[in-house]
Design a protein around this motif. Structure first.
Motif, short mmCIF file in Angstrom:
data_model
loop_
_atom_site.label_atom_id
_atom_site.label_comp_id
_atom_site.label_asym_id
_atom_site.label_seq_id
_atom_site.Cartn_x
_atom_site.Cartn_y
_atom_site.Cartn_z
N SER A 141 0.83 -1.20 0.00
CA SER A 141 0.00 0.00 0.00
C SER A 141 0.87 1.26 0.00
O SER A 141 0.47 2.29 -0.56
CB SER A 141 -1.00 -0.01 1.15
OG SER A 141 -0.40 -0.41 2.32
N ALA A 219 -3.69 3.50 3.82
CA ALA A 219 -2.47 2.68 3.77
C ALA A 219 -2.02 2.18 5.16
O ALA A 219 -1.59 1.03 5.28
CB ALA A 219 -1.35 3.43 3.05
N VAL A 225 -2.36 -3.72 -0.69
CA VAL A 225 -3.60 -3.20 -1.26
C VAL A 225 -3.86 -3.93 -2.58
O VAL A 225 -2.92 -4.33 -3.27
CB VAL A 225 -3.51 -1.66 -1.45
CG1 VAL A 225 -2.39 -1.27 -2.39
CG2 VAL A 225 -4.83 -1.08 -1.95
N PHE A 239 -8.39 -2.53 0.87
CA PHE A 239 -7.44 -2.72 1.96
C PHE A 239 -8.03 -3.77 2.91
O PHE A 239 -9.09 -3.53 3.50
CB PHE A 239 -7.23 -1.42 2.73
CG PHE A 239 -6.60 -0.31 1.91
CD1 PHE A 239 -5.23 -0.13 1.91
CD2 PHE A 239 -7.39 0.55 1.15
CE1 PHE A 239 -4.65 0.89 1.16
CE2 PHE A 239 -6.82 1.57 0.39
CZ PHE A 239 -5.45 1.74 0.39
#
Lengths: 257, 14
Positions: A141, A219, A225, A239
């Motif tokens: 991410s 994140a 991700v 996520f």
């Protein structure tokens, strides 16, 4: 009666940070299986969906399904009063017009509580079809956040193209252009840094960087991700939060480019 | 010039 205890305030803080700049007010739907939220931004360009499974909580109890209408900015202000490692219990008695936030320090020597007024939010729920995506990419991410932030220096929208060469992110602006290409990782020495690309069909779409930047606030919730693309369909940015659930965003493409 | 589409175009209300 509704009652849910988060083992750490930090998780809830991170979730709010990831949602509150997109959506002002939202209904937290609390059922036996868990808490869900679905909300669009004011412009109806993006949508956020959250799932927190009941079994991911220290304690979870819902006698009757409840819809908690909450102003996320107010909730965020309250959550700032919790230490990151405090436990957070949310509870609401049947018929009450407030929800209680109870913060307890790890050694139980400090407790604080806040009561937040609930709102009546008339929100429209969208049916999200289970699509077969043309391409799916999984990456760190932090990498996605960096790409989105770097490309934002040059323009407002990014063109994402997935082909045999990998996935290319391109920006064009008045001052010039830029691009980043990611290729499928070979070798598995650091799986957490790997880039996985599954392409069923080549696909190319443009998206507003403003929204992608807001999505990347999630994140800290997940080291990895997933982004999924289809021609003429919204982008999915997902996520996963280990055992508890996920936070996903959908973004409508730019068209007629 | 690319135009921003809306999600309502793709997803229907429940």
């Amino acid at each position: 009666m509704f009652e849910a205890r988060f083992p750490e305030a930090l998780l809830l803080k991170k979730i709010l940070e990831s949602v509150k700049d997109l959506v002002q007010d939202a209904n937290f739907e609390c059922t036996e299986s868990g808490i869900t939220l679905q909300a669009m931004d004011n412009a109806h360009v993006s949508l956020v969906t959250l799932l927190l499974r009941g079994e991911g909580f220290d304690l979870y109890r819902v006698d009757k399904p409840e819809s908690l209408g909450i102003n996320l900015n107010s909730m965020s202000k309250i959550m700032r009063c919790a230490a990151n490692n405090d436990t957070v219990t949310l509870d609401k008695l049947e018929g009450a017009d407030t929800v209680r936030f109870l913060f307890e320090s790890p050694n139980a020597d400090r407790m604080s509580e806040f009561h937040l007024k609930l709102m009546d939010i008339d929100s429209e729920t969208l049916e999200i079809p289970e699509s077969m995506y043309h391409a799916e990419i999984e990456l760190p991410s932090a990498e996605l956040r960096r790409i989105v932030s770097d490309l934002s220096t040059m323009g407002d929208s990014v063109r994402i193209s997935v082909s045999k060469e990998g996935v290319r992110f391109t920006v064009r602006g008045d001052e010039g252009s830029g691009s980043v290409i990611l290729r499928q990782s070979t070798g598995v020495d650091k799986p957490e840094e790997a880039i996985h690309i599954v392409m069923n069909e080549p696909v190319e779409q443009s998206f507003a960087l403003k929204y992608l930047n807001l999505f990347c606030k999630a994140a800290p919730l997940s080291a990895r991700v997933q982004i999924k693309l289809s021609k003429d369909a919204p982008l999915l940015v997902n996520f996963s939060m280990n055992n508890i659930g996920y936070l996903s965003y959908y973004l409508a493409p730019k068209i007629g480019d | 010039v690319a135009n921003q589409s809306r999600l309502d175009t793709f997803f229907k209300a429940k």
